[in-house]
Design a protein around this motif. Structure first.
Motif, mmCIF file in Angstrom:
data_model
loop_
_atom_site.group_PDB
_atom_site.id
_atom_site.type_symbol
_atom_site.label_atom_id
_atom_site.label_comp_id
_atom_site.label_asym_id
_atom_site.label_seq_id
_atom_site.Cartn_x
_atom_site.Cartn_y
_atom_site.Cartn_z
ATOM 1 N N VAL A 58 2.261 -9.460 4.408
ATOM 2 C CA VAL A 58 2.781 -8.553 5.441
ATOM 3 C C VAL A 58 1.853 -8.699 6.644
ATOM 4 N N PRO A 86 6.087 0.860 1.630
ATOM 5 C CA PRO A 86 4.631 0.827 1.797
ATOM 6 C C PRO A 86 3.956 1.722 0.750
ATOM 7 N N THR A 87 2.811 1.284 0.247
ATOM 8 C CA THR A 87 2.079 2.075 -0.758
ATOM 9 C C THR A 87 0.636 2.229 -0.318
ATOM 10 N N VAL A 94 -3.959 -5.186 2.764
ATOM 11 C CA VAL A 94 -4.255 -5.776 1.452
ATOM 12 C C VAL A 94 -3.569 -7.129 1.245
ATOM 13 N N SER A 95 -2.282 -7.242 1.595
ATOM 14 C CA SER A 95 -1.560 -8.471 1.226
ATOM 15 C C SER A 95 -2.133 -9.739 1.866
ATOM 16 N N PRO A 96 -2.631 -9.727 3.120
ATOM 17 C CA PRO A 96 -3.205 -10.976 3.649
ATOM 18 C C PRO A 96 -4.435 -11.433 2.854
ATOM 19 N N ASP A 120 -0.554 -8.318 9.534
ATOM 20 C CA ASP A 120 -1.405 -7.181 9.906
ATOM 21 C C ASP A 120 -1.565 -6.164 8.779
ATOM 22 N N GLY A 121 -1.115 -6.489 7.589
ATOM 23 C CA GLY A 121 -1.317 -5.585 6.455
ATOM 24 C C GLY A 121 -2.798 -5.561 6.076
ATOM 25 N N GLU A 175 3.761 -11.019 -1.104
ATOM 26 C CA GLU A 175 4.264 -11.455 0.205
ATOM 27 C C GLU A 175 3.266 -11.015 1.262
ATOM 28 N N ARG A 214 11.789 0.779 -5.440
ATOM 29 C CA ARG A 214 11.698 0.570 -3.990
ATOM 30 C C ARG A 214 10.321 0.053 -3.629
ATOM 31 N N HIS A 231 4.499 -2.266 -13.041
ATOM 32 C CA HIS A 231 3.638 -2.762 -11.981
ATOM 33 C C HIS A 231 2.198 -2.316 -12.212
ATOM 34 N N THR A 246 3.066 -11.729 -7.671
ATOM 35 C CA THR A 246 3.455 -12.532 -6.509
ATOM 36 C C THR A 246 3.462 -11.613 -5.302
ATOM 37 N N TYR A 268 1.626 -3.591 -7.088
ATOM 38 C CA TYR A 268 2.276 -4.911 -7.203
ATOM 39 C C TYR A 268 2.902 -5.052 -8.578
ATOM 40 N N SER A 269 4.115 -5.580 -8.580
ATOM 41 C CA SER A 269 4.830 -5.756 -9.841
ATOM 42 C C SER A 269 4.247 -6.915 -10.637
ATOM 43 N N VAL A 294 10.335 -9.971 -7.939
ATOM 44 C CA VAL A 294 9.161 -10.124 -8.834
ATOM 45 C C VAL A 294 9.339 -9.437 -10.197
HETATM 46 C C1 FAD Z 1 6.228 -0.180 -7.197
HETATM 47 C C2 FAD Z 1 5.920 -1.184 -6.107
HETATM 48 C C3 FAD Z 1 5.793 -2.518 -6.438
HETATM 49 C C4 FAD Z 1 5.515 -3.456 -5.438
HETATM 50 N N1 FAD Z 1 5.459 -4.775 -5.795
HETATM 51 C C5 FAD Z 1 5.235 -5.707 -4.855
HETATM 52 C C6 FAD Z 1 5.223 -7.100 -5.208
HETATM 53 O O1 FAD Z 1 5.437 -7.488 -6.369
HETATM 54 N N2 FAD Z 1 4.978 -7.993 -4.212
HETATM 55 C C7 FAD Z 1 4.743 -7.606 -2.911
HETATM 56 O O2 FAD Z 1 4.518 -8.474 -2.064
HETATM 57 N N3 FAD Z 1 4.758 -6.289 -2.556
HETATM 58 C C8 FAD Z 1 4.992 -5.346 -3.502
HETATM 59 N N4 FAD Z 1 4.982 -4.017 -3.139
HETATM 60 C C9 FAD Z 1 4.582 -3.642 -1.753
HETATM 61 C C10 FAD Z 1 3.038 -3.510 -1.702
HETATM 62 O O3 FAD Z 1 2.639 -2.380 -2.476
HETATM 63 C C11 FAD Z 1 2.476 -3.282 -0.297
HETATM 64 O O4 FAD Z 1 3.163 -2.215 0.315
HETATM 65 C C12 FAD Z 1 2.548 -4.529 0.596
HETATM 66 O O5 FAD Z 1 1.864 -5.627 -0.005
HETATM 67 C C13 FAD Z 1 1.929 -4.248 1.984
HETATM 68 O O6 FAD Z 1 0.573 -3.874 1.842
HETATM 69 P P1 FAD Z 1 -0.478 -4.195 3.003
HETATM 70 O O7 FAD Z 1 -1.735 -3.487 2.659
HETATM 71 O O8 FAD Z 1 -0.561 -5.675 3.243
HETATM 72 O O9 FAD Z 1 0.179 -3.575 4.305
HETATM 73 P P2 FAD Z 1 -0.170 -2.122 4.924
HETATM 74 O O10 FAD Z 1 -1.526 -2.178 5.560
HETATM 75 O O11 FAD Z 1 0.079 -1.077 3.882
HETATM 76 O O12 FAD Z 1 0.961 -1.992 6.017
HETATM 77 C C14 FAD Z 1 0.980 -2.782 7.236
HETATM 78 C C15 FAD Z 1 2.258 -2.509 7.997
HETATM 79 O O13 FAD Z 1 3.376 -3.040 7.276
HETATM 80 C C16 FAD Z 1 4.280 -2.009 6.871
HETATM 81 N N5 FAD Z 1 4.606 -2.266 5.471
HETATM 82 C C17 FAD Z 1 3.812 -2.087 4.410
HETATM 83 N N6 FAD Z 1 4.417 -2.445 3.278
HETATM 84 C C18 FAD Z 1 5.630 -2.864 3.632
HETATM 85 C C19 FAD Z 1 6.715 -3.335 2.895
HETATM 86 N N7 FAD Z 1 6.692 -3.455 1.532
HETATM 87 N N8 FAD Z 1 7.824 -3.689 3.570
HETATM 88 C C20 FAD Z 1 7.865 -3.564 4.920
HETATM 89 N N9 FAD Z 1 6.855 -3.108 5.673
HETATM 90 C C21 FAD Z 1 5.752 -2.761 5.035
HETATM 91 C C22 FAD Z 1 3.497 -0.718 7.006
HETATM 92 O O14 FAD Z 1 4.347 0.385 7.268
HETATM 93 C C23 FAD Z 1 2.565 -1.015 8.150
HETATM 94 O O15 FAD Z 1 3.234 -0.856 9.364
HETATM 95 C C24 FAD Z 1 5.315 -3.055 -4.105
HETATM 96 C C25 FAD Z 1 5.432 -1.698 -3.781
HETATM 97 C C26 FAD Z 1 5.752 -0.775 -4.760
HETATM 98 C C27 FAD Z 1 5.902 0.676 -4.380
#
Ligand code: FAD
Length: 241
Positions: free
Chosen positions: A74, A238-239, A79-81, A76-77, A72, A235, A39, A70, A56-57, A123
């Protein structure tokens, strides 16, 4: 060990995978290449200097200075939005990697492989499937892909296309297609017994998805007699921060 540096990554194209996920194709000058399963860290920096990063992988095999992720959405996240909805062609983020040396599959490995994906955990497993195909590997692969419903499948057309030596089974946790024999539900022993390999074949098992899914699936593999050292897990908790 090579020191990881941040590199500029420019969005050159994107494809919607589902209503909530998209694949991003990024050009990363100086990218050193990677292995299937690894990743990257993605860093976003705002105009006021605030920055944040997530893992992200990598979704495909090494391809020169191009990488695919790729993501997803999340709700209110942080980064992902941005990655799924806002980032446009020509926009840049920073990328660091590749990261990870254990959860990888190498094309010279001819052992049977069992891939077990939960949701976006597909992914890095897709990178393994694509690497196998690109290399003309004869390693027999089986994929068990658990997702909420048929509309949630990433790479759906590609996974339904014949790929000799790859068997795919989908299982749905919430909504099943009409006429499906398996009711909706979380992954069970029977899913891995039927869609996987007998433990006697000693496959390399790669399990990826949300933490709860990974733990449940890895426990089931142990019950089926797979050796712990053959079960590799990733796994997607959250990161960042
Ligand atoms: C090694 C690794 C590889 C990953 N690869 C991918 C990938 O290929 N594609 C992908 O879409 N994501 C992947 N993820 C997850 C990604 O790193 C983020 O955690 C995710 O995109 C959410 O980030 P955000 O900033 O949008 O949300 P945040 O602002 O971090 O979190 C918003 C809310 O959502 C919750 N939340 C955060 N992440 C998750 C989650 N994964 N599942 C459930 N609830 C969550 C938080 O606890 C918080 O309440 C990977 C994670 C790891 C550790």
């Amino acid at each position: 060990m090579r020191r990881l540096v941040w590199r500029a990554a420019e969005l050159v194209g994107s494809t919607p995978e589902t209503a909530t996920a998209r694949t991003l194709r990024l050009r990363v000058p100086g990218w050193p290449g990677h292995l299937a399963g690894q990743h990257v860290d993605v860093r976003l920096t705002a105009e006021d200097g605030y920055s944040t990063q997530r893992s992200y992988s990598l979704a495909g095999p090494a391809d020169g200075e191009y990488v695919e992720l790729t993501v997803e959405d999340v709700p209110d996240g942080e980064v992902s939005p941005y990655l799924t909805e806002i980032m446009e062609a020509g926009d840049q983020v920073e990328i660091r990697g590749p990261v990870g040396g254990w959860f990888v599959w190498r094309a010279e490995n001819e052992r049977p492989v069992l891939l077990v994906a939960g949701g976006s955990g597909i992914v890095p497993l897709m990178a393994m499937i694509r690497t196998r195909r690109q290399a003309g590997s004869r390693a027999p692969f089986r994929l068990v892909y658990s997702l909420r419903g048929p509309d949630g499948a990433y790479y759906a057309d590609e996974l339904r296309r014949p790929d000799p030596g790859l068997d795919v089974s989908f299982l749905y946790t919430r909504t099943v297609p009409e006429g499906a024999s398996r009711p909706a539900g979380r992954i069970m022993l029977a899913d891995l017994a039927e869609g996987g390999w007998p433990a006697g074949h000693a496959p390399d098992c790669f399990v990826c998805g949300p933490t709860g899914f990974v733990e449940a699936a890895a426990d089931l593999l142990l019950v089926l007699g797979h050796a712990p050292e053959r079960i590799r897990t990733e796994r997607f908790g959250p990161t960042g921060g």
